[in-house]
Design an enzyme around this catalytic site. Structure first.
Site, PDB file in Angstrom:
ATOM      1  N   CYS A   1      -2.160   4.579   5.034  1.00  0.00           N
ATOM      2  CA  CYS A   1      -2.753   4.303   6.106  1.00  0.00           C
ATOM      3  C   CYS A   1      -2.452   4.689   7.587  1.00  0.00           C
ATOM      4  O   CYS A   1      -1.521   4.711   7.971  1.00  0.00           O
ATOM      5  CB  CYS A   1      -3.292   2.607   6.444  1.00  0.00           C
TER       6      CYS A   1
ATOM      7  N   SER B   1      -2.280  -8.269   7.138  1.00  0.00           N
ATOM      8  CA  SER B   1      -2.052  -6.783   7.291  1.00  0.00           C
ATOM      9  C   SER B   1      -2.003  -6.171   8.510  1.00  0.00           C
ATOM     10  O   SER B   1      -2.151  -6.665   9.656  1.00  0.00           O
ATOM     11  CB  SER B   1      -3.072  -5.922   6.688  1.00  0.00           C
TER      12      SER B   1
ATOM     13  N   ASP C   1       3.233   0.087   1.771  1.00  0.00           N
ATOM     14  CA  ASP C   1       3.725  -0.613   2.775  1.00  0.00           C
ATOM     15  C   ASP C   1       5.191  -1.304   2.386  1.00  0.00           C
ATOM     16  O   ASP C   1       6.218  -1.073   3.498  1.00  0.00           O
ATOM     17  CB  ASP C   1       2.869  -1.847   3.181  1.00  0.00           C
ATOM     18  N   LYS C   2       5.384  -1.879   1.306  1.00  0.00           N
ATOM     19  CA  LYS C   2       6.374  -2.618   0.957  1.00  0.00           C
ATOM     20  C   LYS C   2       7.567  -1.400   0.233  1.00  0.00           C
ATOM     21  O   LYS C   2       8.923  -2.111   0.387  1.00  0.00           O
ATOM     22  CB  LYS C   2       6.179  -3.590  -0.032  1.00  0.00           C
TER      23      LYS C   2
ATOM     24  N   CYS D   1      -0.916   6.489  -1.307  1.00  0.00           N
ATOM     25  CA  CYS D   1       0.458   6.541  -0.268  1.00  0.00           C
ATOM     26  C   CYS D   1       1.479   7.256  -1.100  1.00  0.00           C
ATOM     27  O   CYS D   1       2.628   7.696  -0.614  1.00  0.00           O
ATOM     28  CB  CYS D   1       0.598   5.087  -0.067  1.00  0.00           C
TER      29      CYS D   1
END
Length: 574
Positions: free
Chosen positions: A201, A477, A130-131, A56
């Site tokens: 993702c 998730s 994500d974060k 990512c």
């Protein structure tokens, strides 16, 4: 120096470049190749979590360099710096996941520390895992200097036996192997091709959900949410992001706190509902609001989700990926559709200076494959619902997109942590019809509020996705599917009802009514509460500090009171 200050009286970086006492500061800047001409320009912090922690983030350094080029083309001085990132992918299903949500706060804190410590005039920020997306945006709102956000994009899917496969197929494949429904060799084939490129993702998991939120709230340039990571056009987007922040510095665009309003927070909530997005987004929306000094809780997210239809058929509940939405016109198709139906506020500002409605007015119509018109909505209410009742008085979250049945009732089976439940699930030592309860995994009780895709994917891969329910005060998730309820508040360690239920207690879940209750009287719950003792917290290190500061998931699991100004400083000497 005096003439330069008159030309740019409101520049924060003057505190490091102007005046007699700043001669040492300028000496340090000269050591990095800057000179008098550069001292007269705005200093722009360009931040990314670039590094080799995850696919990512590994490519974000190239985008940061492109943004620096855009800044310098518009007569700014770009200052590259890094923040950290904990990869959800590699911390999943072990104790390292305790640091995932915490990393959101560290990212925001680190941006504040660098931007304020070095008195930068603006921020261009990149997010990947994500974060890092909410963390970077939170840092921007906290500093409230001219800011532009850009998402690094999602990975392309792999192809296996004629269909797209993603990392979710690998997670669920593990469960299928354990259930003797897939050969180990087949799982190895999927493992080798499921993530063929860099990027996040590709389903409507947390990263892509937050990327759409960055666009709908006005922080990012159009098209940045859905364009795959490997498309060369992303370099142009990054360069334009650098140019755009210079326009904002010159007065042609809003500051971050101008973008965070009640209306824009409602828009963010609506996008989660309309796309069947990640339940994690509810935490992050509340946390972004907190940075602007606005209290926008799970109750407020719930209000919007109830009135917003599900119109995008996105994985994991649906069929399509970010690349498919990009080919159908991008997130702007969804925005335009919801603005026209009255489910989005079209008058919210964007970094380009216009309002959201004007920005998406020329977007194409829904293709009726990936995105549907509101009149043909997949569900009349959103793909994520809030459940409340005597078991979760402040609420819990359930992704209903793709669920065949919206109700469930069964006896509880209690686990005090994720590992205990994982052992039972791996061994398939649980019964159909059970409600698996994992407690002591909330923001404070974990601490860190672990994400439990490892458990939920195993359950789904074993063919039990809707034959059991899973309830936790931890997180899920964005890739989780099935009857999985998380973010239960109050959490167990704070004395929520989750702490007091026992094996065999009957739990009733009804997503159509938004309810979750345990078949116990208030008197019995009170009796058990009197006998309960809170578990001891962690000792030492980051987890101890976090557990003492973090607030309820209901409030976004934030760690400070929110708001706060950063006044300009004056230079007294010349």
């Amino acid at each position: 120096m005096k003439e330069r200050r008159k030309a740019n009286e409101k520049r924060r970086s003057h505190v490091t470049t102007d005046g007699l006492t700043r001669a040492p500061h300028r000496a340090f800047l000269r050591a990095m190749g800057l000179d008098e001409e550069d001292f007269a320009k705005p200093m722009i912090g360009i931040v990314s979590p670039a590094g080799e922690m995850t696919p990512c983030n590994i490519h974000l350094g190239d985008f940061a360099a492109a943004a620096k080029s855009g800044v310098e083309q518009e007569q700014g001085v770009g200052r590259l710096f890094h923040t950290m990132s904990v990869a959800d992918s590699l911390s999943m299903n072990h104790k390292g996941m305790r640091f995932s949500l915490i990393s959101r706060e560290i990212i925001a804190d680190s941006i504040e520390a660098v931007v304020r410590g070095h008195a930068y005039d603006a921020i261009v920020g990149f997010g990947g895992c994500d974060k890092s997306l909410p963390g970077v945006i939170m840092g921007m709102v906290r500093c409230n200097v001219p800011s532009v956000f850009m998402y690094g994009g999602s990975a392309l899917p792999g192809r296996w036996k004629g269909k797209d496969v993603t990392i979710l197929d690998v997670y669920e494949g593990v469960g299928a192997v354990l259930a003797d429904e897939m050969c180990r060799s087949e799982l190895e084939e999927i493992e080798k091709i499921a993530v063929p490129t860099v990027g996040s993702c590709p389903g409507q998991f947390t990263a892509n959900t937050m990327a759409m939120i960055s666009e709908v709230m006005g922080f990012a340039l159009p098209g940045s949410a859905t364009m795959p990571a490997v498309y060369q056009a992303r370099h142009s987007l990054a360069r334009r992001s650098g140019k755009q922040v210079m326009k904002i510095i010159k007065g042609h665009g809003p500051l971050p706190r101008d973008l965070v309003s009640w209306k824009s927070l409602e828009n963010a909530s609506a996008i989660v509902a309309a796309t069947g997005g990640s339940t994690n987004a509810a935490l992050h929306i509340s946390a972004i609001a907190n940075e602007a000094g606005i209290s926008f809780t799970l109750n407020d997210v719930e209000t919007v989700m109830k009135r917003t239809p599900l119109i995008a058929d996105m994985k994991p509940g649906g069929q399509f990926l970010a690349k498919d939405l990009h080919e159908a016109g991008g997130a702007e198709v969804i925005f335009k559709t919801l603005v026209e139906s009255g489910h989005l506020h079209g008058d919210t500002p964007t970094i380009q200076g216009g309002c959201l409605g004007d920005l998406v007015s020329k977007a194409p119509a829904p293709d009726e494959k990936v995105v549907y018109p509101v009149k043909q909505a997949l569900m009349s209410t959103g793909g994520v619902v809030v459940l409340k009742g005597n078991l979760c008085t402040e609420g819990a979250l359930l992704k209903v997109a793709g669920l065949k049945c919206l109700s469930f009732s069964g006896p509880a089976r209690i686990f005090e942590c994720e590992e205990d439940c994982m052992k039972v699930v791996k061994a398939r030592q649980y019964e159909e019809g059970s409600v698996l309860v994992i407690r002591n995994e909330g923001p404070k009780g974990g601490p860190g509020m672990r994400e439990m895709l490892g458990v939920t994917a195993l359950i789904y891969g074993q063919g039990m996705g809707e034959k059991v329910a899973l309830l936790t005060d931890g997180r899920f998730s964005g890739a989780t599917r099935g009857m999985c309820i998380g973010y239960a508040s109050p959490e167990a360690v704070d004395g929520g009802a989750l702490a007091h239920i026992q094996d065999g207690d009957i739990i009733n879940i009804d997503a159509s009514k938004g309810s979750i209750n345990v078949d116990l009287s208030e008197a019995e719950l009170a009796r058990r509460r009197e006998l309960w003792t809170a578990p001891a917290g962690p000792q030492g290190g980051l987890l101890e500090k976090y557990a003492k500061l973090v607030q309820s998931a209901h409030k976004g699991a934030v760690t400070h009171s929110g708001g706060g100004d950063w006044p300009l400083e004056e230079i007294c000497d010349e």
